[in-house]
Design an enzyme around this catalytic site. Sequence first.
Site, PDB file in Angstrom:
ATOM      1  N   ASP A   2       0.817  -1.224   0.000  1.00 34.38           N
ATOM      2  CA  ASP A   2       0.000   0.000   0.000  1.00 34.38           C
ATOM      3  C   ASP A   2       0.850   1.273   0.000  1.00 34.38           C
ATOM      4  O   ASP A   2       0.655   2.157   0.853  1.00 34.38           O
ATOM      5  CB  ASP A   2      -0.916   0.007   1.234  1.00 34.38           C
ATOM      6  N   GLU A  20     -11.419  -0.174  -3.736  1.00 36.88           N
ATOM      7  CA  GLU A  20     -10.662   0.374  -2.589  1.00 36.88           C
ATOM      8  C   GLU A  20      -9.439   1.111  -3.117  1.00 36.88           C
ATOM      9  O   GLU A  20      -9.210   1.190  -4.321  1.00 36.88           O
ATOM     10  CB  GLU A  20     -10.249  -0.744  -1.628  1.00 36.88           C
TER      11      GLU A  20
HETATM   12  O1  FUB Z   1      -3.290  -3.650   3.318  1.00 37.28           O
HETATM   13  C1  FUB Z   1      -4.602  -3.897   3.748  1.00 37.28           C
HETATM   14  C2  FUB Z   1      -5.570  -3.583   2.660  1.00 37.28           C
HETATM   15  O2  FUB Z   1      -5.264  -4.342   1.508  1.00 37.28           O
HETATM   16  C3  FUB Z   1      -5.522  -2.155   2.170  1.00 37.28           C
HETATM   17  O3  FUB Z   1      -6.116  -1.244   3.040  1.00 37.28           O
HETATM   18  C4  FUB Z   1      -6.199  -2.340   0.858  1.00 37.28           C
HETATM   19  O4  FUB Z   1      -6.105  -1.247   0.005  1.00 37.28           O
HETATM   20  C5  FUB Z   1      -5.498  -3.568   0.342  1.00 37.28           C
HETATM   21  O5  FUB Z   1      -4.279  -3.281  -0.253  1.00 37.28           O
END
Ligand code: FUB
Length: 326
Positions: A19, A226
Site C-alpha cells: 500500500d 478500494e
Molecule cells: O493492506 C490492507 C488492505 O489491503 C488495504 O487497506 C487495501 O487497500 C489492500 O491493499
Amino acid sequence: MKKNVKPNEPLVNHIYTADPSAHVFEGKIYIYPSHDLDHDEPSNDNGDQYKMEDYHVLSMDDFNSPCVDHGEVLHVRDIPWAKKQLWAPDAAYKNNTYYLFFPARDHDYIFRLGVATSSNPAGPFTPQEDYIPGSFSIDPAVLVDDDQKAYVYFGGLWGGQLEKWQTGTFNPDGKEPAASEPALGPIVAELSEDMLTFTETPQEISIVDEDGNPILAGDEERRYFEGPWVHKYNDYYYLSYSTGTTHLIAYAMSKNPKGPFVYKGTILKPVIGWTTHHSIVQFEDKWYLFYHDCSMSDGVNHKRSVKYTELKYNEDGTIQTIDPYK
Ligand code: FUB
C-alpha cells in the site's frame, strides 16, 4: 553496502511492505507503506490476515539511490482509540507539519481514520487521542490542492466496510448494491485548516462512463473497490483506484476534486497476489507509479513488497497501461 533500487524490484526485502503512498518532501522521495506481518495464519474475505501493527517510513534520495528504512514510526499500542489492523496510510504536508493519515479498527472493531503528526517526514508520528469524528472505512489518501485546500479520499469494500455505511450510520448487515445498480464510489471530505477534522459531512464520489452514466456495481473491471489516490496533471484531477475482484488499477478524470469523475481506463494490469494498491508521484520531470505485489513471498497475499515503475501520459492526458512483468 545497500544497493540502488531498480524499477519493478522490491524497495526493501528485510520486511514485507504494501500500500505505498509516495510523496516528494524536502527534495527526496518518501514512501509511507503498510507493514505486513510475516505469519502463516489462514486468509478470508474480511481481510483478517492483514494484521498490521505498525508503520515504517521508507525514503530514497532519488531514483538512483538505495532505499532507507527509517524504522517504526507509529505502533498501534500508542494509538488510544485503535484496536488493530493498521492498514493503508497516506501522508501530507501543511502548516509546517507532516500528517500521517491511517485506518484502524476501533475498540468496537469498526474501521475509522486517524491522524498522527510529526515535524519530520521520516517521523516518529504522534497520534491524536481519538479518530477523526465522522470518519469510517479505510484507505485514506490526501490531496493538498494548489489553493492549499486539503481533501481526504477514502473507502473500501468487504473488509473495509464501505457497504455498511450507505445509510450514514454503521449497519453490520449492509451489502454491496445489486449488479444492475450504480456501484458505490469512494468518499471525499474536505479537511479543516489544521488537518485534524472534516469541515463537512463526507460525500460519495460518482464515477461515470463517457456518456455520463454511473459505472454499475456488476461492472467489476471498472467499478471502485478500494485504494483511492488523487493527483493533478495539466489542471485535471485523476482519481485512480483498485477494482478489487478484477485486480486492476483503474482511473477516471475530472476538472473538480469532488467529481463526478469520468472513467478512462487501466493504469496497472494485475500483479501477483489478490490486492493491488498504488500511488502516483512526480519527481523532477518524470512521473512514477508505486505499487505492491507478492512476488517476494511467492504469492502469499498478506506478504507483499512495494515497488515502483515509470508512468507515462499520452498527448491527450490519458495514461499508458502498465504491465508490471514486461
Ligand atoms: O493492506 C490492507 C488492505 O489491503 C488495504 O487497506 C487495501 O487497500 C489492500 O491493499
